[in-house]
Every structure is written in structure tokens, then in C-alpha cells.
Design a protein around this motif. Sequence first.
Motif, mmCIF file in Angstrom:
data_model
loop_
_atom_site.group_PDB
_atom_site.id
_atom_site.type_symbol
_atom_site.label_atom_id
_atom_site.label_comp_id
_atom_site.label_asym_id
_atom_site.label_seq_id
_atom_site.Cartn_x
_atom_site.Cartn_y
_atom_site.Cartn_z
ATOM 1 N N ILE B 28 0.834 -1.201 0.000
ATOM 2 C CA ILE B 28 0.000 0.000 0.000
ATOM 3 C C ILE B 28 0.869 1.250 0.000
ATOM 4 O O ILE B 28 0.593 2.216 -0.706
ATOM 5 C CB ILE B 28 -0.975 -0.018 1.198
ATOM 6 C CG1 ILE B 28 -1.924 -1.206 1.055
ATOM 7 C CG2 ILE B 28 -1.777 1.270 1.264
ATOM 8 C CD1 ILE B 28 -2.786 -1.460 2.253
ATOM 9 N N GLN B 29 1.975 1.194 0.773
ATOM 10 C CA GLN B 29 2.883 2.337 0.790
ATOM 11 C C GLN B 29 3.471 2.603 -0.589
ATOM 12 O O GLN B 29 3.754 3.737 -0.949
ATOM 13 C CB GLN B 29 4.024 2.104 1.779
ATOM 14 C CG GLN B 29 3.634 2.487 3.184
ATOM 15 C CD GLN B 29 4.737 2.221 4.168
ATOM 16 O OE1 GLN B 29 5.596 1.372 3.937
ATOM 17 N NE2 GLN B 29 4.720 2.946 5.262
ATOM 18 N N GLY B 31 1.979 2.380 -3.235
ATOM 19 C CA GLY B 31 0.948 2.888 -4.134
ATOM 20 C C GLY B 31 0.016 1.830 -4.688
ATOM 21 O O GLY B 31 -0.744 2.094 -5.609
ATOM 22 N N LYS B 42 -1.571 -1.503 -9.263
ATOM 23 C CA LYS B 42 -1.025 -0.139 -9.286
ATOM 24 C C LYS B 42 -0.938 0.282 -10.738
ATOM 25 O O LYS B 42 -0.595 -0.522 -11.606
ATOM 26 C CB LYS B 42 0.372 -0.140 -8.659
ATOM 27 C CG LYS B 42 1.073 1.205 -8.691
ATOM 28 C CD LYS B 42 2.423 1.087 -8.008
ATOM 29 C CE LYS B 42 3.364 2.199 -8.393
ATOM 30 N NZ LYS B 42 3.021 3.487 -7.806
ATOM 31 N N SER B 43 -1.275 1.549 -11.022
ATOM 32 C CA SER B 43 -1.142 2.018 -12.402
ATOM 33 C C SER B 43 0.187 2.738 -12.558
ATOM 34 O O SER B 43 0.605 3.483 -11.687
ATOM 35 C CB SER B 43 -2.305 2.916 -12.787
ATOM 36 O OG SER B 43 -2.336 4.032 -11.959
ATOM 37 N N CYS B 44 0.866 2.469 -13.664
ATOM 38 C CA CYS B 44 2.170 3.066 -13.925
ATOM 39 C C CYS B 44 2.126 3.778 -15.270
ATOM 40 O O CYS B 44 1.331 3.450 -16.138
ATOM 41 C CB CYS B 44 3.260 2.015 -13.953
ATOM 42 S SG CYS B 44 3.533 1.294 -12.357
#
Lengths: 299, 102
Positions: B28-29, B31, B42-44
Motif C-alpha cells: 500500500i505504501q 501505491g 497499481k497504475s504506472c
Amino acid sequence: MSWRVVHVTNVDQMSLHLDSLKVKRGDDELKIPLADIFSIVIEDLTCKLTGRLIVELSKHNILVLVCGQDHLPETQLLPVTGHFGQHKRMTRQLEWDDDKKGELWKKVVGQKIFNQTRIMERAKIEQPRINRLLNLLSEIEPFDRTNCEAQAAKIYFNSFFGEGYHRSNKEIIENAALNYGYSIFHSAIARTIVAKGLLPSIGIFHRGERNPFNLASDIIEPFRQIVDAYVIEQPPDEFLTKQYRLDLINLLHSRISIDGKLQTVIRAIDIFVGSIIEYFDTGNKIKTPNAKKIAFHEL
Amino acid sequence: MRVFIMFDLPVETKAQIRTYNKFRKRLIQDGFLMMQYSIYIKSCLNKDAAQQTVNKVKRYLPKDGHVRSLVITEKQFENMMILVGDEDKNIELLGDNRTIEF
């Protein structure tokens, strides 16, 4: 890898939760990772921010702009130290060579005038006017002693808005739009300067005693034309609507050619500032943003 | 690009629960968002950033259990059909949109 811009107009509270920005609005709680965020524009005058969040925003070098009642950016959050090698960087910057500064300023003004001719071409302005700018372009001296910049700007703006036009006239709506766009760019540049450990108040050409961001005022010059192009192509209505302001903020994502590649403005600022540091350290070539090719970002 | 991290971790002893919690919190940290239990996304911005993200996760993997990653494009992600239930608001928000409005 920060690339998101957060625009806040109606939010109850913003706080920190596990390295994310937690936004509370009514019953909704949304989280955005801090590492993703490039800047936050706060237009909500009643929104609450926790101290803990402000500290983390500054640690992540996130640009935070708080706007006043007129929606224009009023204040900005800047970290005390933005970079681990800050002291070294600053001492070097104070020793920047005067000749090199003169050459750099010549290059910056040259690029600015060149970019202006591109925008004029985009808008199909008659060729003789463009030629006048190209003439000025060939006459620039170090530190722009003959003040080509101002002469070019006059021809440039008058081509779009008529002969009676003046940038300082607050009655003209285009000026408000330009100022808004410029101030967003200006702060984004100031943020990158601080993040790279430079002193924002020591400029190359600008030396306003009361301007804490002289260096940003220098660096913004070849970027301004993106805002110009947008405002010329999509003129605002009678007043700056929320959508229009958002569009202007979105210009940070538009692309401009730098070092032979199309890059977002956020990235181009980074490359430009980085190349200036290298130029003073090792004499490498300066990579300036070139409006030969620009592309607006669409949502 | 979307990065998926899917895992099964043993949670029988106290130490194992601690490892599990730690791993989840680190995700979570970094992202990641919980899409479902044990599935985090996670979106990158691009392929490189996605690869970097996976490499970062590799640095704090737990010793036991089963963890896998998957990188797909935004387009492929959009094609995912939800058969029962609603899309999480936060997942909807954090796509490839560069400007987020509140």
C-alpha cells in the motif's frame, strides 16, 4: 516518476495515510500515492490539511499551490531543503561564471523568439511579421544587451491581439488567462529548481530584488509559448471558468520537443534545468524546449 | 500499464501474520490498491515504470507463501468484465488520467 496533478475545488479534508494522500469528501475517502503526484492545486478555501501531510508533501517535493479568492495561485509550499547535495549545489551556483551566464541568456532568449515564430506560423500570421522576429533572432547579443526580447514580444503579441494590445492591461481577458497559465508554469519550474538543490532567488538575467524566483523567471521564457498557443487557439469566454482553469493546468501535460524528443512539460522542465546545471559544471550543450512540435494533452 | 501483485501467504502462527501484515502494508505504501483480497494493483506511466515497480516489490518479498506479478496495458485492464459487484471508486480514480479533479 511523479506525473499526476491533483486539482482540489471541493474537499473536506486531506491527510496522510500510508504514504498516500487521503482525500475526504462527504462519505468518500480516496487515496492517491504520494510518489505519483507532481503537484496539487488547492482552490478550496475551506479545505483542511493536516500538518503531517504538509511535511510529507514537502519531503516528496510535491508542488502545492494554494489559490486565493480570485482563483489565482497565491502561495506555494517549498521545502527548506529539497536536495541532498544542496549546499554544494548552491555554492557552485553562486560561483556561476558571468560569461557563461551571458551566453545562456542569449540562448534562452533565442529559443524564446524562435518558439514565438513557430506559434505565429501555427496561427498563420503573415510572413513579413515572422521575418521581423527572425531578424531579431540573428541579432541577439550575450545578456541580450540590445533588448531583442522586448522588441520581439511586442511584434508577437500585437500580431494576435491587435496593435493597441498591452500585456499589463487587466481588462483584457486573455491577459488573465495567460497570467494564470504562466503562474502555474512558474511554480512548477520553481519546484523543480528547489528539488535540484538550486537557489531559486539567484537568477541568470532576472535580478528583481523582491522576486524570490528570479531563476524560475529566467527558465520559464521558452515555455511561455505553450500557454500562448493554447490561449490563442482556444480563447477564454468572458471570465475564467473552472473548466478553463483546469485546461490551463493541464498544459503541464502537453508535449514539447526537447533534445530531439517529444516530452511532457513536466519532464521538459526537468531536462532543461538539469542541462543548465551540467552546462555550468562541464560546459555541456544546453537542451532547450523547442516549439517546432507541440501537442496539447487531451483528457 | 497496470501491475498486479497476487499472493497467498500462510497466516497460522503469530510470526506469519506479522510477515503478512508487513508485506501488505509495504504494498500500500508503494501505491498499490487492494482490488480484491490478496490481489493488489497499481497504475504506472509506462513499461519501464511498471518493471521498476515489480523490481521494488521483489526487494521485500516474504520467504514463504506464493506471490506472483502480472503487467497488463490500460486497454487490457479496461476490458476486464465485472460479473458481480461494483467497481471500487478508488480504482476508477487512479487510472492513466494525469489530472485528478475533486
